[in-house]
Design an enzyme around this catalytic site. Structure first.
Site, PDB file in Angstrom:
ATOM      1  N   LYS A 273       0.831  -1.197   0.000  1.00 10.36           N
ATOM      2  CA  LYS A 273       0.000   0.000   0.000  1.00 10.36           C
ATOM      3  C   LYS A 273       0.875   1.261   0.000  1.00 10.36           C
ATOM      4  CE  LYS A 273      -3.934  -2.212   0.199  1.00 10.36           C
ATOM      5  NZ  LYS A 273      -4.915  -2.034   1.268  1.00 10.36           N
ATOM      6  N   GLN A 333      -0.069 -12.414  11.338  1.00 14.01           N
ATOM      7  CA  GLN A 333      -0.621 -12.314   9.994  1.00 14.01           C
ATOM      8  C   GLN A 333       0.568 -12.269   9.041  1.00 14.01           C
ATOM      9  OE1 GLN A 333      -2.705  -8.808  11.077  1.00 14.01           O
ATOM     10  NE2 GLN A 333      -1.221  -7.407  10.160  1.00 14.01           N
ATOM     11  N   ASP A 368      -2.681  -6.706   1.114  1.00 16.51           N
ATOM     12  CA  ASP A 368      -1.287  -6.968   1.479  1.00 16.51           C
ATOM     13  C   ASP A 368      -1.150  -7.846   2.719  1.00 16.51           C
ATOM     14  OD1 ASP A 368      -2.399  -4.946   3.018  1.00 16.51           O
ATOM     15  OD2 ASP A 368      -0.513  -3.848   3.261  1.00 16.51           O
ATOM     16  N   ASP A 404      -1.062  -7.687  18.591  1.00 14.45           N
ATOM     17  CA  ASP A 404      -1.991  -7.037  17.681  1.00 14.45           C
ATOM     18  C   ASP A 404      -3.253  -7.886  17.497  1.00 14.45           C
ATOM     19  OD1 ASP A 404      -2.147  -4.750  15.602  1.00 14.45           O
ATOM     20  OD2 ASP A 404      -2.646  -6.522  14.411  1.00 14.45           O
ATOM     21  N   ASN A 405      -4.410  -7.247  17.711  1.00 14.19           N
ATOM     22  CA  ASN A 405      -5.705  -7.893  17.446  1.00 14.19           C
ATOM     23  C   ASN A 405      -5.835  -9.304  18.033  1.00 14.19           C
ATOM     24  OD1 ASN A 405      -6.874  -5.766  16.069  1.00 14.19           O
ATOM     25  ND2 ASN A 405      -6.172  -6.469  14.078  1.00 14.19           N
ATOM     26  N   GLU A 433      -3.928  -5.725  22.529  1.00 14.61           N
ATOM     27  CA  GLU A 433      -4.409  -4.612  21.708  1.00 14.61           C
ATOM     28  C   GLU A 433      -5.745  -5.034  21.112  1.00 14.61           C
ATOM     29  OE1 GLU A 433      -5.158  -2.330  18.041  1.00 14.61           O
ATOM     30  OE2 GLU A 433      -4.531  -4.428  18.055  1.00 14.61           O
TER      31      GLU A 433
END
Length: 520
Positions: A273, A333, A368, A404-405, A433
């Site tokens: 991106k 991820q 991405d 993360d997440n 998070e």
């Protein structure tokens, strides 16, 4: 075996089972004390509460029994895995509520529970004092007391000092009644007799509860987030770890304890991106650090633009020299270029045409990024690999992780992974998070996360702040969920900050630093 032999065997087994059941009923009958409503606990003991080393844990419980006998109770505690219990006495605080406190001195896990029993000596002494105070004849009670003291001495296989002397005097009918009564009610005997309890029919609360004890930074600290690639002096290229290290004195000078880095791994090039999430990046656009993985490596590699793993090690050491700890972002991820995609395609979700599904939050698309499929048939190998990522960075001096997440991954994975890691590395800290629904955020905290992001960013009025922090500090949530009050993040800038100018940032910083023990 003959039919007659089988019949005798069956009768014998039935008799043994009946005898065992009757013994259990007998024990239950003799356990007159009720221990209930033990606090603190989380979900009936399903999860541990949290404390930090050096604190004390105050345990309370409702403890009562039928009749008018007096009771005694203790808090039992031990390091998890130990066989011997330590104990501290509990004191009544009114309305059949009892309380006791013990120290949690070291990092790790402790077990604790409550045990209560009939205090036979105290009950006898209380009855004696009332009768003697009313001028009644207490000759029988004195003999009962002498027999009771002897029984308790024999139970503990010890006899010495004031206890032995008082027991003998109480049974001496030749001695004056007032002398014997005075000895029975003496403060000296009262002080000694708690050492001779009859706990054969004590009631112990079940299940045994646990407290996770972490280091101070799990509860208290100021976090500063920095993109190391933006910490240089040349805007035409990414800064390196060596250049970012020059900013460490500045970060420390502001009073921060933790320097948090977004992902430092190689960034994928496929579907990279550009500015404002455009699909047409320029040749110099670095891409999102959360699009993890390229031909240079994955979650255990370093983005070449930042330097090498040796450069990272020096950066961690330099931070420690300045009194800072490094916290690392872990995002499970992968970019389409991650080695996992080639080596383990079974760890990802596939469309009917065989292609791997990228991340979406309709109408947003993140071409991405490939989410990891925790429901994969190869989940065991996947889970072990992801745990190993944490262990790799622990080996490079990182003991704090911002995850993360985590709410998009299975609760059971976090319970297992955090439990396994902290068993081997108990000083590791995990920050959740998860900006999501309240019950999900709370369950992640129960599952092992040391700290949690919160709704502080979205609570801006006095009423909103009062209501939210009453929940965080004055309900059972405080026993397991530690909020980390980030005033803003790279992708969250509340309208209050957008429109309020410098004064709004100052106000939110002061609120974050004073309403909670951790902020960023």
């Amino acid at each position: 075996m003959t039919k007659r032999t089988r019949s005798k065997t069956t009768r014998a087994a039935t008799t043994l089972a009946k005898d065992s059941h009757e013994r259990q009923l007998d024990q239950q009958r003799l356990r007159r004390v009720v221990v209930e409503n033990v606090h603190p606990q989380v979900d009936g003991g399903r999860f541990p509460i949290k404390r930090v080393a050096g604190e004390t844990l105050t345990v309370s419980a409702d403890i009562h029994a039928d009749g008018h006998d007096l009771l005694a109770a203790v808090v039992l505690y031990r390091r998890t895995g130990a066989t011997e219990w330590r104990e501290v006495p509990m004191t009544p605080i009114g309305n059949d509520r009892w309380q006791g406190t013990f120290p949690v001195e070291a990092i790790g896990r402790y077990d604790y529970t409550v045990e209560g029993w009939i205090d036979r000596f105290a009950s006898w002494r209380y009855e004696l004092s009332k009768k003697a105070g009313a001028g009644q004849d207490v000759a029988s009670e004195l003999l009962e007391g002498s027999a009771l003291i002897r029984e308790l001495q024999e139970l503990h296989a010890t006899a010495a000092g004031i206890v032995q002397e008082s027991g003998a005097l109480l049974g001496d009918t030749a001695a004056a009644a007032d002398v014997r009564t005075e000895a029975a009610l003496s403060d000296a005997l009262q002080r000694e007799m708690p050492g001779y309890p009859d706990r054969r029919h004590a009631t112990r609360f079940e299940p045994v509860l646990q407290v996770v004890v972490e280091r101070e930074r799990a509860r208290f600290g100021a976090w500063y987030e920095m993109f190391p690639r933006s910490a240089g002096t040349d805007p035409s290229r990414s800064a390196t770890f060596n250049e970012a290290a020059l900013r460490l004195p500045y970060v420390r000078s502001m009073g921060f304890d933790v320097l948090y880095l977004p992902p430092i791994h190689p960034i994928g090039r496929s579907f990279r991106k550009g500015p404002n999430n455009t699909l047409t990046p320029g040749p110099g656009d670095p891409g999102s650090p959360w699009a993890i993985g390229s031909e240079e490596g994955g979650h255990t590699a370093v983005e070449p633009g930042l330097g090498t793993i040796e450069d990272f090690d020096r950066f961690v050491a330099a931070a420690q020299d300045h009194g800072l700890e490094i916290a690392l972002d872990i995002a499970f991820q992968a970019s389409p270029d991650h080695p996992y995609v080639r080596e383990h395609p079974e760890w990802f979700r596939h469309r009917p045409d065989g292609t791997i599904k990228y991340a979406e939050n309709p109408p947003k698309k993140y071409q991405d990024i490939y989410p990891i499929n925790f429901d994969s048939l190869a989940w065991q190998e996947l889970w072990r690999e992801l745990k190993q990522i944490f262990e790799f960075w622990i080996g490079h001096g990182v003991k704090i992780f911002r995850v993360d997440n985590p709410h998009t991954k299975p609760y059971r994975f976090w319970e297992w992974a955090i439990g396994e890691i902290t068993q081997q590395h108990p000083d590791t800290i995990f920050l959740s998070e998860a900006f999501t629904r309240p019950k999900v955020m709370r369950y992640l905290a129960k599952s092992g996360f040391s700290q949690s992001y919160s709704y502080f960013t979205w609570r801006t009025t006095k009423a909103e702040l009062t209501e939210y922090f009453t929940e965080l500090t004055q309900t059972d949530v405080r026993e397991y969920m530690r909020p980390n009050l980030f005033a803003n993040t790279p992708d969250i800038l509340h309208a209050y900050l957008q429109d309020g100018g410098r004064a709004a940032f100052q106000a939110r910083l002061v609120l974050a630093a004073t309403l909670g023990a951790s902020y960023g």
